[in-house]
Design a protein around this motif. Structure first.
Motif, PDB file in Angstrom:
ATOM      1  N   LEU A 152       5.764  65.154   9.127  1.00  0.00           N
ATOM      2  CA  LEU A 152       4.646  66.107   8.998  1.00  0.00           C
ATOM      3  C   LEU A 152       5.155  67.527   8.739  1.00  0.00           C
ATOM      4  CD1 LEU A 152       2.180  64.829  11.746  1.00  0.00           C
ATOM      5  CD2 LEU A 152       1.803  64.840   9.286  1.00  0.00           C
ATOM      6  N   LEU A 153       6.293  67.857   9.344  1.00  0.00           N
ATOM      7  CA  LEU A 153       6.880  69.185   9.095  1.00  0.00           C
ATOM      8  C   LEU A 153       7.225  69.343   7.617  1.00  0.00           C
ATOM      9  CD1 LEU A 153       9.406  69.944  11.989  1.00  0.00           C
ATOM     10  CD2 LEU A 153       7.611  71.459  11.138  1.00  0.00           C
ATOM     11  N   LYS A 154       7.723  68.250   7.035  1.00  0.00           N
ATOM     12  CA  LYS A 154       8.175  68.282   5.638  1.00  0.00           C
ATOM     13  C   LYS A 154       6.994  68.332   4.667  1.00  0.00           C
ATOM     14  CE  LYS A 154      11.275  65.583   2.795  1.00  0.00           C
ATOM     15  NZ  LYS A 154      10.775  64.279   2.424  1.00  0.00           N
ATOM     16  N   GLU A 155       5.935  67.622   4.990  1.00  0.00           N
ATOM     17  CA  GLU A 155       4.848  67.427   4.017  1.00  0.00           C
ATOM     18  C   GLU A 155       3.628  68.302   4.254  1.00  0.00           C
ATOM     19  OE1 GLU A 155       5.265  65.573   1.360  1.00  0.00           O
ATOM     20  OE2 GLU A 155       7.216  64.799   2.011  1.00  0.00           O
ATOM     21  N   THR A 156       3.624  69.137   5.330  1.00  0.00           N
ATOM     22  CA  THR A 156       2.491  70.042   5.585  1.00  0.00           C
ATOM     23  C   THR A 156       3.046  71.430   5.903  1.00  0.00           C
ATOM     24  OG1 THR A 156       2.379  69.840   8.012  1.00  0.00           O
ATOM     25  CG2 THR A 156       1.257  68.120   6.742  1.00  0.00           C
ATOM     26  N   ASP A 157       2.133  72.405   6.069  1.00  0.00           N
ATOM     27  CA  ASP A 157       2.568  73.757   6.456  1.00  0.00           C
ATOM     28  C   ASP A 157       2.371  73.986   7.954  1.00  0.00           C
ATOM     29  OD1 ASP A 157       3.394  74.316   3.946  1.00  0.00           O
ATOM     30  OD2 ASP A 157       1.553  75.350   3.339  1.00  0.00           O
ATOM     31  N   MET A 158       2.143  72.910   8.714  1.00  0.00           N
ATOM     32  CA  MET A 158       1.992  73.076  10.161  1.00  0.00           C
ATOM     33  C   MET A 158       3.321  73.514  10.762  1.00  0.00           C
ATOM     34  SD  MET A 158      -0.162  69.935  11.803  1.00  0.00           S
ATOM     35  CE  MET A 158       0.620  68.557  10.987  1.00  0.00           C
ATOM     36  N   GLY A 159       3.266  74.428  11.734  1.00  0.00           N
ATOM     37  CA  GLY A 159       4.458  74.710  12.546  1.00  0.00           C
ATOM     38  C   GLY A 159       4.412  73.744  13.708  1.00  0.00           C
ATOM     39  N   LEU A 160       5.516  73.084  13.993  1.00  0.00           N
ATOM     40  CA  LEU A 160       5.480  72.056  15.052  1.00  0.00           C
ATOM     41  C   LEU A 160       6.710  72.135  15.936  1.00  0.00           C
ATOM     42  CD1 LEU A 160       4.431  68.845  13.027  1.00  0.00           C
ATOM     43  CD2 LEU A 160       3.026  70.073  14.698  1.00  0.00           C
ATOM     44  N   ASP A 161       6.501  71.897  17.216  1.00  0.00           N
ATOM     45  CA  ASP A 161       7.603  71.705  18.174  1.00  0.00           C
ATOM     46  C   ASP A 161       7.333  70.424  18.934  1.00  0.00           C
ATOM     47  OD1 ASP A 161       9.540  73.742  18.139  1.00  0.00           O
ATOM     48  OD2 ASP A 161       7.999  75.160  18.859  1.00  0.00           O
ATOM     49  N   ARG A 162       8.358  69.608  19.109  1.00  0.00           N
ATOM     50  CA  ARG A 162       8.143  68.335  19.818  1.00  0.00           C
ATOM     51  C   ARG A 162       8.045  68.560  21.322  1.00  0.00           C
ATOM     52  NH1 ARG A 162      12.288  66.623  16.739  1.00  0.00           N
ATOM     53  NH2 ARG A 162      13.791  66.511  18.436  1.00  0.00           N
ATOM     54  N   PRO A 163       6.900  68.229  21.937  1.00  0.00           N
ATOM     55  CA  PRO A 163       6.838  68.324  23.393  1.00  0.00           C
ATOM     56  C   PRO A 163       7.781  67.303  24.035  1.00  0.00           C
ATOM     57  CG  PRO A 163       4.630  68.069  22.443  1.00  0.00           C
ATOM     58  CD  PRO A 163       5.607  67.797  21.352  1.00  0.00           C
ATOM     59  N   PRO A 166       5.245  63.657  25.780  1.00  0.00           N
ATOM     60  CA  PRO A 166       3.987  63.282  25.131  1.00  0.00           C
ATOM     61  C   PRO A 166       3.183  62.376  26.056  1.00  0.00           C
ATOM     62  CG  PRO A 166       5.787  61.987  24.232  1.00  0.00           C
ATOM     63  CD  PRO A 166       6.408  62.951  25.190  1.00  0.00           C
ATOM     64  N   ALA A 167       1.879  62.277  25.799  1.00  0.00           N
ATOM     65  CA  ALA A 167       1.022  61.463  26.669  1.00  0.00           C
ATOM     66  C   ALA A 167       0.058  60.660  25.810  1.00  0.00           C
ATOM     67  CB  ALA A 167       0.264  62.374  27.625  1.00  0.00           C
ATOM     68  N   ARG A 168      -0.803  59.882  26.505  1.00  0.00           N
ATOM     69  CA  ARG A 168      -1.720  59.016  25.771  1.00  0.00           C
ATOM     70  C   ARG A 168      -3.091  59.677  25.584  1.00  0.00           C
ATOM     71  NH1 ARG A 168      -2.301  53.280  28.511  1.00  0.00           N
ATOM     72  NH2 ARG A 168      -3.485  54.638  29.876  1.00  0.00           N
ATOM     73  N   ALA A 169      -3.264  60.864  26.227  1.00  0.00           N
ATOM     74  CA  ALA A 169      -4.560  61.557  26.151  1.00  0.00           C
ATOM     75  C   ALA A 169      -4.782  62.140  24.756  1.00  0.00           C
ATOM     76  CB  ALA A 169      -4.572  62.691  27.171  1.00  0.00           C
ATOM     77  N   LEU A 170      -6.016  62.566  24.497  1.00  0.00           N
ATOM     78  CA  LEU A 170      -6.261  63.323  23.262  1.00  0.00           C
ATOM     79  C   LEU A 170      -5.477  64.627  23.327  1.00  0.00           C
ATOM     80  CD1 LEU A 170     -10.143  62.833  22.997  1.00  0.00           C
ATOM     81  CD2 LEU A 170      -8.393  61.830  21.504  1.00  0.00           C
ATOM     82  N   GLY A 171      -4.973  65.094  22.192  1.00  0.00           N
ATOM     83  CA  GLY A 171      -4.235  66.354  22.190  1.00  0.00           C
ATOM     84  C   GLY A 171      -5.176  67.540  22.246  1.00  0.00           C
ATOM     85  N   VAL A 178      -0.086  65.784  17.661  1.00  0.00           N
ATOM     86  CA  VAL A 178       0.879  64.950  16.927  1.00  0.00           C
ATOM     87  C   VAL A 178       1.646  64.042  17.899  1.00  0.00           C
ATOM     88  CG1 VAL A 178       2.922  65.008  15.429  1.00  0.00           C
ATOM     89  CG2 VAL A 178       1.080  66.665  15.074  1.00  0.00           C
ATOM     90  N   ALA A 179       2.106  64.646  19.006  1.00  0.00           N
ATOM     91  CA  ALA A 179       2.928  63.886  19.966  1.00  0.00           C
ATOM     92  C   ALA A 179       2.128  62.741  20.583  1.00  0.00           C
ATOM     93  CB  ALA A 179       3.415  64.824  21.076  1.00  0.00           C
ATOM     94  N   ASN A 180       0.892  63.047  21.001  1.00  0.00           N
ATOM     95  CA  ASN A 180       0.098  62.028  21.697  1.00  0.00           C
ATOM     96  C   ASN A 180      -0.391  60.943  20.736  1.00  0.00           C
ATOM     97  OD1 ASN A 180       0.564  63.830  23.719  1.00  0.00           O
ATOM     98  ND2 ASN A 180      -1.570  64.110  24.337  1.00  0.00           N
ATOM     99  N   ALA A 181      -0.494  61.310  19.468  1.00  0.00           N
ATOM    100  CA  ALA A 181      -0.859  60.283  18.474  1.00  0.00           C
ATOM    101  C   ALA A 181       0.239  59.226  18.402  1.00  0.00           C
ATOM    102  CB  ALA A 181      -1.063  60.923  17.104  1.00  0.00           C
ATOM    103  N   TRP A 182       1.486  59.661  18.521  1.00  0.00           N
ATOM    104  CA  TRP A 182       2.612  58.707  18.452  1.00  0.00           C
ATOM    105  C   TRP A 182       2.573  57.748  19.646  1.00  0.00           C
ATOM    106  CZ3 TRP A 182       7.146  58.259  21.551  1.00  0.00           C
ATOM    107  CH2 TRP A 182       8.126  57.410  21.018  1.00  0.00           C
ATOM    108  N   VAL A 183       2.400  58.311  20.852  1.00  0.00           N
ATOM    109  CA  VAL A 183       2.325  57.457  22.048  1.00  0.00           C
ATOM    110  C   VAL A 183       1.136  56.512  21.927  1.00  0.00           C
ATOM    111  CG1 VAL A 183       1.910  57.438  24.548  1.00  0.00           C
ATOM    112  CG2 VAL A 183       3.448  59.139  23.558  1.00  0.00           C
ATOM    113  N   SER A 184      -0.013  57.065  21.497  1.00  0.00           N
ATOM    114  CA  SER A 184      -1.236  56.249  21.440  1.00  0.00           C
ATOM    115  C   SER A 184      -1.122  55.149  20.395  1.00  0.00           C
ATOM    116  CB  SER A 184      -2.452  57.133  21.126  1.00  0.00           C
ATOM    117  OG  SER A 184      -2.585  58.105  22.138  1.00  0.00           O
ATOM    118  N   ALA A 185      -0.431  55.453  19.285  1.00  0.00           N
ATOM    119  CA  ALA A 185      -0.256  54.426  18.243  1.00  0.00           C
ATOM    120  C   ALA A 185       0.517  53.236  18.808  1.00  0.00           C
ATOM    121  CB  ALA A 185       0.470  55.020  17.037  1.00  0.00           C
TER     122      ALA A 185
END
Ligand SMILES: Nc1ncnc2c1ncn2[C@@H]1O[C@H](COP(=O)(O)OP(=O)(O)OP(=O)(O)O)[C@@H](O)[C@H]1O
Ligand SMILES: CC(C)(CO)[C@@H](O)C(=O)NCCC(=O)O
Length: 241
Positions: A152-163, A166-171, A178-185
């Protein structure tokens, strides 16, 4: 001085080389050539007799490792007897680390309980493999935690830091969305299989396993599964062609 009677175990992954010798273990980056080995491992390689290695990297990484202990016997885990573990997957392509991880489940007796096993290895990629007894019925591959962010860092202009956690809750922030989407997936993929296979046992391993395990009900966290598998391969599979 190392105990020469036991082999040095090495898992050459896409980001790290992990190694273990008895109670000693460590990791170093696999992507920087020439490889920069920790002093402790260099000392071990001076005396070691046997090295048991599994690799998913290109042959040149393996070749460079081999030059570091030219007098040692190197045993490369790349053939896997179907009499011990069979698979419905395209076995020409199935990653050696996946075979060895599954052999880890066999070594620990997890495949003998009567329940199907879901094996999650959360490394550079996440692999999710399903076993019915000693038979692999297939699996999934998806980006690991770092790659999920990097894409996502490469393909968008979002600034991101990895928490870190991460958790399963909504971000409620970009990073946690982004982090919680990975856990939830991953949790949703496991839930899908559990719905079809009640009683499924779930095992989590790999560099990011500790980020996932708390969110998967009853998951067994087995950090050294790959080494359990390498030890098993060395004892029970190496001689069978
Ligand atoms: N010390 C660390 N520094 C940075 N990342 C770490 C560290 N320890 C674990 N990680 C996390 O672990 C992930 C890599 O996991 P692991 O070491 O299992 O990968 P690998 O074995 O190289 O990959 P693969 O098995 O998928 O080829 C990284 O992407 C990162 O998110
Ligand atoms: C999926 C990875 C990258 C996980 O380390 C590795 O197992 C691999 O390169 N496998 C080859 C492709 C496959 O297993 O289908």
């Amino acid at each position: 001085m190392s105990d020469q009677s036991e082999p040095l175990l090495m898992d050459v992954g896409n980001t790290y080389v992990h190694w273990a010798l008895g109670e000693r273990f460590g990791q170093f980056l696999s992507r920087h050539m020439p490889l920069e080995l920790p002093v402790e491992l260099n000392e071990i390689l001076e005396n070691i007799k046997d090295v048991v290695l599994v690799s998913v990297r290109r042959a040149n990484v393996q070749e460079e490792l081999l030059t570091l202990a030219p007098t040692a016997q190197w045993h490369i885990a790349h053939t896997f007897p179907r009499s011990i573990l069979s698979s419905d997957y395209d076995t020409e392509r199935l990653g050696s680390d996946r075979w060895v991880g599954m052999l880890g489940a066999v070594a620990l007796g997890l495949t003998e309980t009567g329940s199907a096993v879901c094996l999650i290895d959360a490394g550079t990629a996440v692999t999710i493999d399903m076993l019915r007894g000693r038979h692999h019925i297939g699996g999934w591959i998806m980006p690991g935690y770092r790659v999920w962010f990097d894409s996502l860092l490469k393909e968008t202009d979002m600034g991101l830091d990895r928490p870190d956690s991460p958790a399963r809750a909504l971000g409620a922030s970009t990073n946690h969305a982004v982090a919680n989407a990975w856990v939830s997936a991953v949790c949703a993929m496991v839930a899908l299989r559990k719905a079809e296979m009640p009683g499924l046992s779930v095992v989590v391993t790999g560099g990011d396993a500790s980020r996932l395990a708390p969110w998967i009900p009853d998951a067994l966290y087995i950090p050294d599964l790959i080494f359990q598998g390498l030890g098993f391969w060395n004892q029970h599979c190496k001689a069978i062609v």
